[in-house]
Design a protein around this motif. Structure first.
Motif, PDB file in Angstrom:
ATOM      1  N   LEU A 108     -12.830  -1.079 -24.282  1.00  0.00           N
ATOM      2  CA  LEU A 108     -13.359  -1.951 -25.321  1.00  0.00           C
ATOM      3  C   LEU A 108     -14.864  -1.805 -25.359  1.00  0.00           C
ATOM      4  CD1 LEU A 108     -11.297  -5.174 -24.525  1.00  0.00           C
ATOM      5  CD2 LEU A 108     -10.857  -3.539 -26.352  1.00  0.00           C
ATOM      6  N   SER A 109     -15.409  -1.675 -26.543  1.00  0.00           N
ATOM      7  CA  SER A 109     -16.856  -1.561 -26.696  1.00  0.00           C
ATOM      8  C   SER A 109     -17.426  -2.906 -27.116  1.00  0.00           C
ATOM      9  CB  SER A 109     -17.201  -0.511 -27.763  1.00  0.00           C
ATOM     10  OG  SER A 109     -18.594  -0.492 -27.994  1.00  0.00           O
ATOM     11  N   PRO A 110     -18.392  -3.450 -26.364  1.00  0.00           N
ATOM     12  CA  PRO A 110     -18.993  -4.724 -26.772  1.00  0.00           C
ATOM     13  C   PRO A 110     -19.685  -4.636 -28.128  1.00  0.00           C
ATOM     14  CG  PRO A 110     -19.534  -4.195 -24.493  1.00  0.00           C
ATOM     15  CD  PRO A 110     -18.904  -2.975 -25.080  1.00  0.00           C
ATOM     16  N   ALA A 111     -20.055  -3.429 -28.558  1.00  0.00           N
ATOM     17  CA  ALA A 111     -20.705  -3.287 -29.854  1.00  0.00           C
ATOM     18  C   ALA A 111     -19.730  -3.492 -31.003  1.00  0.00           C
ATOM     19  CB  ALA A 111     -21.359  -1.905 -29.967  1.00  0.00           C
ATOM     20  N   ASN A 112     -18.449  -3.227 -30.762  1.00  0.00           N
ATOM     21  CA  ASN A 112     -17.429  -3.423 -31.783  1.00  0.00           C
ATOM     22  C   ASN A 112     -16.781  -4.787 -31.569  1.00  0.00           C
ATOM     23  OD1 ASN A 112     -15.469  -3.235 -33.713  1.00  0.00           O
ATOM     24  ND2 ASN A 112     -14.572  -1.319 -32.955  1.00  0.00           N
ATOM     25  N   ARG A 113     -17.320  -5.791 -32.228  1.00  0.00           N
ATOM     26  CA  ARG A 113     -16.867  -7.150 -31.966  1.00  0.00           C
ATOM     27  C   ARG A 113     -15.452  -7.389 -32.471  1.00  0.00           C
ATOM     28  NH1 ARG A 113     -22.205 -10.951 -33.197  1.00  0.00           N
ATOM     29  NH2 ARG A 113     -23.596  -9.911 -31.716  1.00  0.00           N
ATOM     30  N   GLY A 114     -15.020  -6.666 -33.475  1.00  0.00           N
ATOM     31  CA  GLY A 114     -13.666  -6.857 -33.973  1.00  0.00           C
ATOM     32  C   GLY A 114     -12.613  -6.508 -32.943  1.00  0.00           C
ATOM     33  N   SER A 115     -12.753  -5.355 -32.309  1.00  0.00           N
ATOM     34  CA  SER A 115     -11.780  -4.955 -31.289  1.00  0.00           C
ATOM     35  C   SER A 115     -11.838  -5.877 -30.081  1.00  0.00           C
ATOM     36  CB  SER A 115     -12.038  -3.509 -30.858  1.00  0.00           C
ATOM     37  OG  SER A 115     -13.317  -3.384 -30.255  1.00  0.00           O
ATOM     38  N   LEU A 116     -13.030  -6.362 -29.748  1.00  0.00           N
ATOM     39  CA  LEU A 116     -13.173  -7.258 -28.605  1.00  0.00           C
ATOM     40  C   LEU A 116     -12.459  -8.580 -28.872  1.00  0.00           C
ATOM     41  CD1 LEU A 116     -14.532  -7.332 -25.821  1.00  0.00           C
ATOM     42  CD2 LEU A 116     -16.483  -8.447 -26.894  1.00  0.00           C
ATOM     43  N   MET A 117     -12.601  -9.128 -30.072  1.00  0.00           N
ATOM     44  CA  MET A 117     -11.942 -10.382 -30.401  1.00  0.00           C
ATOM     45  C   MET A 117     -10.422 -10.228 -30.441  1.00  0.00           C
ATOM     46  SD  MET A 117     -14.164 -12.800 -30.718  1.00  0.00           S
ATOM     47  CE  MET A 117     -15.023 -12.026 -29.327  1.00  0.00           C
ATOM     48  N   ILE A 118      -9.958  -9.111 -30.987  1.00  0.00           N
ATOM     49  CA  ILE A 118      -8.508  -8.876 -31.045  1.00  0.00           C
ATOM     50  C   ILE A 118      -7.937  -8.757 -29.634  1.00  0.00           C
ATOM     51  CG2 ILE A 118      -6.749  -7.210 -31.734  1.00  0.00           C
ATOM     52  CD1 ILE A 118      -8.436  -6.615 -34.208  1.00  0.00           C
ATOM     53  N   ALA A 119      -8.647  -8.039 -28.746  1.00  0.00           N
ATOM     54  CA  ALA A 119      -8.168  -7.888 -27.374  1.00  0.00           C
ATOM     55  C   ALA A 119      -8.138  -9.235 -26.654  1.00  0.00           C
ATOM     56  CB  ALA A 119      -9.075  -6.909 -26.620  1.00  0.00           C
ATOM     57  N   MET A 120      -9.157 -10.051 -26.859  1.00  0.00           N
ATOM     58  CA  MET A 120      -9.175 -11.372 -26.227  1.00  0.00           C
ATOM     59  C   MET A 120      -8.026 -12.240 -26.726  1.00  0.00           C
ATOM     60  SD  MET A 120     -13.276 -12.194 -26.218  1.00  0.00           S
ATOM     61  CE  MET A 120     -13.020 -13.835 -25.531  1.00  0.00           C
ATOM     62  N   MET A 121      -7.746 -12.191 -28.007  1.00  0.00           N
ATOM     63  CA  MET A 121      -6.657 -12.993 -28.556  1.00  0.00           C
ATOM     64  C   MET A 121      -5.307 -12.532 -28.024  1.00  0.00           C
ATOM     65  SD  MET A 121      -5.825 -13.765 -32.561  1.00  0.00           S
ATOM     66  CE  MET A 121      -7.520 -14.324 -32.761  1.00  0.00           C
ATOM     67  N   LEU A 122      -5.086 -11.234 -27.991  1.00  0.00           N
ATOM     68  CA  LEU A 122      -3.817 -10.720 -27.483  1.00  0.00           C
ATOM     69  C   LEU A 122      -3.634 -11.028 -25.999  1.00  0.00           C
ATOM     70  CD1 LEU A 122      -3.604  -7.241 -29.282  1.00  0.00           C
ATOM     71  CD2 LEU A 122      -2.358  -9.343 -29.834  1.00  0.00           C
ATOM     72  N   LEU A 123      -4.693 -10.880 -25.223  1.00  0.00           N
ATOM     73  CA  LEU A 123      -4.605 -11.187 -23.801  1.00  0.00           C
ATOM     74  C   LEU A 123      -4.356 -12.666 -23.563  1.00  0.00           C
ATOM     75  CD1 LEU A 123      -7.443  -8.920 -22.373  1.00  0.00           C
ATOM     76  CD2 LEU A 123      -4.997  -8.704 -21.937  1.00  0.00           C
ATOM     77  N   TYR A 124      -4.985 -13.527 -24.369  1.00  0.00           N
ATOM     78  CA  TYR A 124      -4.744 -14.962 -24.230  1.00  0.00           C
ATOM     79  C   TYR A 124      -3.290 -15.301 -24.524  1.00  0.00           C
ATOM     80  CZ  TYR A 124      -5.030 -19.971 -25.022  1.00  0.00           C
ATOM     81  OH  TYR A 124      -4.806 -21.325 -24.969  1.00  0.00           O
ATOM     82  N   VAL A 125      -2.731 -14.664 -25.544  1.00  0.00           N
ATOM     83  CA  VAL A 125      -1.333 -14.914 -25.903  1.00  0.00           C
ATOM     84  C   VAL A 125      -0.406 -14.451 -24.779  1.00  0.00           C
ATOM     85  CG1 VAL A 125       0.498 -14.197 -27.469  1.00  0.00           C
ATOM     86  CG2 VAL A 125      -1.705 -14.903 -28.384  1.00  0.00           C
ATOM     87  N   VAL A 126      -0.693 -13.274 -24.218  1.00  0.00           N
ATOM     88  CA  VAL A 126       0.170 -12.728 -23.171  1.00  0.00           C
ATOM     89  C   VAL A 126       0.086 -13.557 -21.889  1.00  0.00           C
ATOM     90  CG1 VAL A 126       0.536 -10.703 -21.697  1.00  0.00           C
ATOM     91  CG2 VAL A 126       0.096 -10.405 -24.132  1.00  0.00           C
ATOM     92  N   MET A 127      -1.077 -14.141 -21.620  1.00  0.00           N
ATOM     93  CA  MET A 127      -1.254 -14.929 -20.400  1.00  0.00           C
ATOM     94  C   MET A 127      -0.651 -16.328 -20.506  1.00  0.00           C
ATOM     95  SD  MET A 127      -2.609 -12.995 -18.243  1.00  0.00           S
ATOM     96  CE  MET A 127      -3.218 -11.313 -18.370  1.00  0.00           C
TER      97      MET A 127
END
Length: 261
Positions: A108-127
């Motif tokens: 994940l690249s911190p410069a690409n905020r869209g991918s970072l937000m999507i990854a955080m949302m998916l990880l939150y759902v899985v956890m």
């Protein structure tokens, strides 16, 4: 990323990072020194050979032994809510930890905020399974019987409040016709992830956690079941003052870091 295409000098961004790291190291070392000093003093006092006069008199317990039976006692008010907060906190913690790890190794690249937000949302759902497991098992340890209600609160309390705030702000953006408003299809996708993946995982984790054996606390079986009376505390140990002081330094570190990002 560090220089934002030379718009912000490198040294400014590095200054914010070093400032945050120093604040964390300073707070951690200070707390560790205080704890080590107090525990070492208490252990030395406990291991000291008692004199004849002390043997004749029953020496009162002091230091951390005074609260060794109280720290593992269930909360007097709202023990279910405490279990829900613990489970939700673990869910957020593991989500943040995996996000940081994936960003650090380059997925994940911190410069690409869209991918970072999507990854955080998916990880939150899985956890969600972690939250359900921990809240149900801790609630069973507290001898609670309404584990279904505890599971429902774990699945809907924190996500529901967050979604309500997010939806309210989004309604304001829609009313102003802003391009930053989230489309209705994206809102439906978020709700689908919540109800289709997160909620079932919370219930599955709660089912496993409630069937698991309760946690064993390191408390002597003959310890008193009555809570100790808490003496009146000075003003600087009150809730409002400690919350204010405890939040200033972390907020300052985060503000300085985010100001230059």
């Amino acid at each position: 990323y560090l220089s934002r295409d030379n718009v912000v000098p490198d040294k400014v961004h590095w200054f914010s990072i070093v400032n945050s790291v120093l604040i964390v190291m300073f707070l951690s070392s200070m707390i560790a020194m205080i704890l080590i000093r107090n525990v070492h003093r208490d252990i030395s006092n406990y291991n000291r050979v008692m004199t004849e006069e002390e043997k004749q008199e029953e020496r009162e317990e002091s230091g951390w032994k005074l609260v060794h039976t109280d720290v593992f006692r269930p909360p007097a008010t709202a023990p279910m809510l405490f279990c829900v907060f613990v489970g939700t906190g673990l869910q957020v913690f593991w989500m943040a930890l995996f996000t940081i790890v994936f960003a650090a190794i380059g997925f994940l690249s911190p410069a690409n905020r869209g991918s970072l937000m999507i990854a955080m949302m998916l990880l939150y759902v899985v956890m969600g399974g972690v939250a359900g497991f921990k809240s149900a098992n801790l609630y069973k340890t507290f001898r609670g019987k309404q584990w279904q209600r505890c599971t429902l609160l774990t699945a809907f309390l924190y996500p529901g409040i967050s979604f309500f705030i997010f939806f309210s702000f989004n309604l304001v953006l829609w009313s102003y016709g802003s391009s930053g408003a989230v489309p209705i299809l994206s809102m439906v996708a978020i709700v689908s992830l919540w109800f289709g993946i997160s909620v079932p995982l919370v219930f599955l984790g709660a089912y496993i956690g409630f069937r698991k054996d309760v946690q064993e606390f390191p408390v002597h079986p003959r310890a008193s079941a009555l809570p100790r009376a808490i003496p009146d505390q000075p003003w600087y140990l009150g809730t409002a003052f400690t919350v204010l002081i405890g939040g200033i330094l972390p907020f300052g570190g985060g503000f300085v870091a985010l100001f230059f990002i």
